[in-house]
Motif scaffolding. Structure first.
Motif, PDB file in Angstrom:
ATOM      1  N   CYS A  33       0.819  -1.215   0.000  1.00 54.29           N
ATOM      2  CA  CYS A  33       0.000   0.000   0.000  1.00 54.29           C
ATOM      3  C   CYS A  33       0.853   1.267   0.000  1.00 54.29           C
ATOM      4  O   CYS A  33       0.612   2.187  -0.794  1.00 54.29           O
ATOM      5  N   HIS A  37       1.204   3.221  -3.536  1.00 55.24           N
ATOM      6  CA  HIS A  37       0.591   4.557  -3.620  1.00 55.24           C
ATOM      7  C   HIS A  37       1.588   5.584  -4.149  1.00 55.24           C
ATOM      8  O   HIS A  37       1.276   6.370  -5.054  1.00 55.24           O
ATOM      9  N   SER A  63      -7.106   9.053 -13.995  1.00 52.08           N
ATOM     10  CA  SER A  63      -8.302   8.638 -13.257  1.00 52.08           C
ATOM     11  C   SER A  63      -8.108   7.258 -12.644  1.00 52.08           C
ATOM     12  O   SER A  63      -8.500   7.013 -11.497  1.00 52.08           O
ATOM     13  N   GLN A  66      -5.884   7.526  -9.612  1.00 51.41           N
ATOM     14  CA  GLN A  66      -6.604   8.130  -8.491  1.00 51.41           C
ATOM     15  C   GLN A  66      -7.546   7.114  -7.837  1.00 51.41           C
ATOM     16  O   GLN A  66      -7.581   6.982  -6.609  1.00 51.41           O
ATOM     17  N   TYR A  67      -8.299   6.383  -8.644  1.00 50.46           N
ATOM     18  CA  TYR A  67      -9.224   5.391  -8.091  1.00 50.46           C
ATOM     19  C   TYR A  67      -8.477   4.268  -7.392  1.00 50.46           C
ATOM     20  O   TYR A  67      -8.902   3.793  -6.336  1.00 50.46           O
ATOM     21  N   GLN A  69      -5.622   4.409  -5.956  1.00 51.63           N
ATOM     22  CA  GLN A  69      -5.087   4.886  -4.682  1.00 51.63           C
ATOM     23  C   GLN A  69      -6.156   4.850  -3.593  1.00 51.63           C
ATOM     24  O   GLN A  69      -5.862   4.539  -2.441  1.00 51.63           O
ATOM     25  N   TYR A  70      -7.403   5.144  -3.958  1.00 59.65           N
ATOM     26  CA  TYR A  70      -8.494   5.003  -2.995  1.00 59.65           C
ATOM     27  C   TYR A  70      -8.696   3.535  -2.620  1.00 59.65           C
ATOM     28  O   TYR A  70      -8.995   3.216  -1.461  1.00 59.65           O
ATOM     29  N   VAL A  71      -8.545   2.646  -3.592  1.00 57.11           N
ATOM     30  CA  VAL A  71      -8.653   1.203  -3.320  1.00 57.11           C
ATOM     31  C   VAL A  71      -7.569   0.782  -2.340  1.00 57.11           C
ATOM     32  O   VAL A  71      -7.797  -0.051  -1.453  1.00 57.11           O
ATOM     33  N   TYR A  73      -6.270   2.566   0.039  1.00 56.28           N
ATOM     34  CA  TYR A  73      -6.692   2.959   1.392  1.00 56.28           C
ATOM     35  C   TYR A  73      -7.644   1.921   1.979  1.00 56.28           C
ATOM     36  O   TYR A  73      -7.524   1.536   3.153  1.00 56.28           O
ATOM     37  N   GLY A  74      -8.593   1.468   1.163  1.00 52.79           N
ATOM     38  CA  GLY A  74      -9.537   0.465   1.636  1.00 52.79           C
ATOM     39  C   GLY A  74      -8.880  -0.869   1.935  1.00 52.79           C
ATOM     40  O   GLY A  74      -9.215  -1.532   2.925  1.00 52.79           O
TER      41      GLY A  74
END
Length: 245
Positions: A33, A37, A63, A66-67, A69-71, A73-74
């Motif tokens: 992670c 990232h 895009s 960016q998406y 990188q959110y994944v 975090y999850g």
């Protein structure tokens, strides 16, 4: 002597394979992670600086980064909580708990929970195997780029670098940019400047670390499956024989 016996019981109650798997999972996910990232951020910078002149050419890549990188975090939050749950299940299943608290009996609900953890962890291991394979793609891209940089350095020793403009690295053939992106590739002096940049070497190292982290996390999941399967066998069939893992 009473304190000594208490310490022995405490150490005996630790499910060591589950504990090792938890530590491996945390370490692997931290690498994957954290490094992943930052590697994605550096990749966007390299593409924007050297491989695309128009922002519309890399808007899809931006895009996606960016998406993803959110994944990330999850994923970090999920595996942190799931690792704690699996470690708690390992403590529950160990026969040392029975020895500490007397005639402890596993219930149908407890066995059902253990079986659920086995199935879920197995599915996660299969999914993470695909993630591990996917993580190898940017490593392969940067490895090829590093090899091209090596060839440029060798050729530059014998003649001026400007004469080797035919040596190129095309980001479009790896799916990073659409085929109509301009220039979409770096050649000659531009490629040499990328090879000398600290961003390139940093990104390459970050992707290798993320790939290694994904491998460590996969190893942890496999170890979880083995330990949970053994624990279920203890709860289901060997609960009265004092066996433990």
């Amino acid at each position: 002597m009473g304190c000594y016996d208490c310490c022995i019981r405490c150490f005996g109650a630790v499910p060591y394979p589950s504990l090792v798997a938890t530590l491996l999972c945390f370490a692997g996910m931290a690498l994957f992670c954290g490094c992943g990232h930052e590697a994605l951020t550096q990749t966007e910078f390299l593409v924007e600086t050297y491989f695309a002149r128009n922002a519309q050419d890399y808007v899809v890549l931006s895009s996606f980064i960016q998406y993803f990188q959110y994944v990330i975090y999850g994923l970090a939050s999920f595996f942190f909580l799931y690792g704690i749950l699996l470690l708690a299940e390992g403590f529950y299943a160990t026969s040392a708990v029975k020895q500490t608290f007397g005639e402890f009996r596993s219930t149908s609900c407890g066995r059902c929970c253990s079986l659920t953890f086995i199935v879920v962890t197995y599915i996660l291991a299969v999914i993470w195997l695909a993630v591990f394979a996917f993580t190898a793609i940017p490593v392969y891209f940067f490895f090829n780029m590093a090899q091209t940089c090596h060839n440029i350095n060798i050729l530059a020793e014998g003649s001026p670098l400007g004469q080797h403009g035919w040596i190129c690295m095309d980001a479009r053939q790896y799916g990073l940019l659409p085929w109509n992106a301009m220039p979409g590739k770096a050649c000659g002096l531009t490629l040499a400047s990328i090879c000398r940049s600290s961003e390139f070497h940093l990104t390459y190292d970050l992707y290798i670390a993320a790939f290694a982290g994904a491998g460590v996390a996969l190893l942890a999941l496999v170890l979880y499956v083995v330990a949970a399967t053994y624990n279920y066998a203890v709860l289901r069939f060997l609960g009265r024989k004092g066996l433990r893992w």
